[in-house]
Design a protein around this motif. Structure first.
Motif, PDB file in Angstrom:
ATOM      1  N   THR A   1       0.850  -1.182   0.000  1.00  0.00           N
ATOM      2  CA  THR A   1       0.000   0.000   0.000  1.00  0.00           C
ATOM      3  C   THR A   1       0.891   1.239   0.000  1.00  0.00           C
ATOM      4  O   THR A   1       1.837   1.317   0.794  1.00  0.00           O
ATOM      5  CB  THR A   1      -0.901   0.008   1.249  1.00  0.00           C
ATOM      6  N   PRO A   2       0.652   2.205  -0.875  1.00  0.00           N
ATOM      7  CA  PRO A   2       1.515   3.391  -0.902  1.00  0.00           C
ATOM      8  C   PRO A   2       1.382   4.218   0.371  1.00  0.00           C
ATOM      9  O   PRO A   2       0.299   4.310   0.960  1.00  0.00           O
ATOM     10  CB  PRO A   2       1.012   4.163  -2.128  1.00  0.00           C
ATOM     11  N   ASN A   3       2.482   4.787   0.799  1.00  0.00           N
ATOM     12  CA  ASN A   3       2.501   5.656   1.970  1.00  0.00           C
ATOM     13  C   ASN A   3       2.224   7.085   1.502  1.00  0.00           C
ATOM     14  O   ASN A   3       3.055   7.694   0.833  1.00  0.00           O
ATOM     15  CB  ASN A   3       3.865   5.572   2.650  1.00  0.00           C
ATOM     16  N   PRO A   4       1.072   7.663   1.840  1.00  0.00           N
ATOM     17  CA  PRO A   4       0.749   9.010   1.352  1.00  0.00           C
ATOM     18  C   PRO A   4       1.704  10.081   1.871  1.00  0.00           C
ATOM     19  O   PRO A   4       1.843  11.138   1.256  1.00  0.00           O
ATOM     20  CB  PRO A   4      -0.680   9.238   1.865  1.00  0.00           C
ATOM     21  N   LEU A   5       2.383   9.811   2.984  1.00  0.00           N
ATOM     22  CA  LEU A   5       3.328  10.787   3.523  1.00  0.00           C
ATOM     23  C   LEU A   5       4.613  10.831   2.715  1.00  0.00           C
ATOM     24  O   LEU A   5       5.364  11.805   2.782  1.00  0.00           O
ATOM     25  CB  LEU A   5       3.653  10.450   4.981  1.00  0.00           C
ATOM     26  N   ALA A   6       4.878   9.772   1.956  1.00  0.00           N
ATOM     27  CA  ALA A   6       6.095   9.714   1.148  1.00  0.00           C
ATOM     28  C   ALA A   6       5.828  10.056  -0.310  1.00  0.00           C
ATOM     29  O   ALA A   6       6.762  10.148  -1.107  1.00  0.00           O
ATOM     30  CB  ALA A   6       6.719   8.326   1.246  1.00  0.00           C
ATOM     31  N   ASN A   7       4.563  10.224  -0.664  1.00  0.00           N
ATOM     32  CA  ASN A   7       4.181  10.558  -2.043  1.00  0.00           C
ATOM     33  C   ASN A   7       4.758   9.566  -3.052  1.00  0.00           C
ATOM     34  O   ASN A   7       5.213   9.944  -4.130  1.00  0.00           O
ATOM     35  CB  ASN A   7       4.638  11.982  -2.402  1.00  0.00           C
TER      36      ASN A   7
ATOM     37  N   GLU B   1       4.482   5.768  -5.261  1.00  0.00           N
ATOM     38  CA  GLU B   1       3.528   4.841  -5.834  1.00  0.00           C
ATOM     39  C   GLU B   1       3.570   3.549  -5.021  1.00  0.00           C
ATOM     40  O   GLU B   1       4.260   3.468  -4.005  1.00  0.00           O
ATOM     41  CB  GLU B   1       3.884   4.587  -7.298  1.00  0.00           C
ATOM     42  N   ARG B   2       2.860   2.545  -5.467  1.00  0.00           N
ATOM     43  CA  ARG B   2       2.854   1.290  -4.719  1.00  0.00           C
ATOM     44  C   ARG B   2       4.225   0.627  -4.836  1.00  0.00           C
ATOM     45  O   ARG B   2       4.585   0.102  -5.895  1.00  0.00           O
ATOM     46  CB  ARG B   2       1.772   0.354  -5.246  1.00  0.00           C
ATOM     47  N   PRO B   3       5.025   0.665  -3.767  1.00  0.00           N
ATOM     48  CA  PRO B   3       6.353   0.052  -3.853  1.00  0.00           C
ATOM     49  C   PRO B   3       6.250  -1.463  -3.891  1.00  0.00           C
ATOM     50  O   PRO B   3       5.289  -2.056  -3.388  1.00  0.00           O
ATOM     51  CB  PRO B   3       7.047   0.532  -2.576  1.00  0.00           C
TER      52      PRO B   3
END
Length: 230
Positions: A143-149, A151-153
């Motif tokens: 799940t992408p981390n919105p704080l890191a901006n 994409e799905r790693p």
């Protein structure tokens, strides 16, 4: 006359004793060896903003070659960290997993917040999976981390085991979540079961047991940045 003679002899002996006592050097005290100086305490402060996801935290310290040198936290609850003004805070003592002091230099801290995955014991398996189907690791989209901006790693996951049981881990060795508490395992394997789950086989030499771990995509990666160890 005899009394006077005896008194003279006693006085003479006493004088001789005093002279000998004055001439005899007093024993030199044995010097106390200096106590060994312990190495100064080394402490590196690490702070990070946790991803917006409920779960546990695994955090590792890596050297300049991206090698994991210390598992600082494994399946830790957020309340195990110090709560700062705008971040969670922890400390690293500059040691590796064997308790040895690491050389001064630059290191890096990063980790994962693992959501509430589901581990199912599917019971005893008749035989281990064939080598072509089960591998040492699998690729999973997180799940992408919105704080890191970001994409799905994509992360490579494998299975590790020790005397306490088995666990899901990253390919570089950071433990993420417990699979079982079965001791004395001799081998494990893993296979994807769709995009959100994996199947794991573990063998303790007497039987092979299969597990299914669901919601493995419910993980978010986070980065604490570079660290300077002095």
């Amino acid at each position: 006359m005899t009394k006077k003679l005896n008194l003279a002899i006693l006085l003479s002996l006493a004088s001789t004793y005093v002279v000998l006592a004055q001439e005899s050097p007093s024993p030199t005290p044995t010097p106390t060896p200096p106590s060994p100086t312990s190495s100064p305490a080394r402490s590196v402060r690490i702070s990070f903003v946790p991803p917006p996801l409920e779960g546990t935290i695994s955090l590792g310290i890596y050297d300049n070659n991206s090698k994991l040198v210390r598992v600082l936290h494994q399946e830790a609850e957020p309340n195990e960290f110090t709560i700062g003004a705008d971040a969670l805070v922890t400390q690293w003592d500059g040691k590796n997993d064997d308790g040895e002091d690491l050389p001064a230099g630059k290191y890096h801290a990063r980790g994962y917040l693992i959501g509430h995955s589901k581990v199912q014991d599917l019971g005893q398996a008749a035989a281990p999976p064939v080598e072509d189907d089960a591998t040492a690791n699998v690729k999973v989209k997180l799940t992408p981390n919105p704080l890191a901006n970001d994409e799905r790693p994509i992360v490579d996951l494998g299975v590790g085991f020790d005397e306490e049981g088995s666990f899901l881990k990253t390919i570089d060795g950071l433990p993420l979540c417990t699979i079982s508490e079965t001791p004395n395992l001799i081998r494990t394997s893993i296979k994807k079961n769709g995009e959100k789950s994996v199947d794991v086989w573990q063998d303790d030499g007497t039987r092979i047991v299969r597990f299914r771990i669901s919601n493995i995509d419910k993980m978010m990666a986070f980065d604490c940045g570079d660290l300077e160890l002095k």
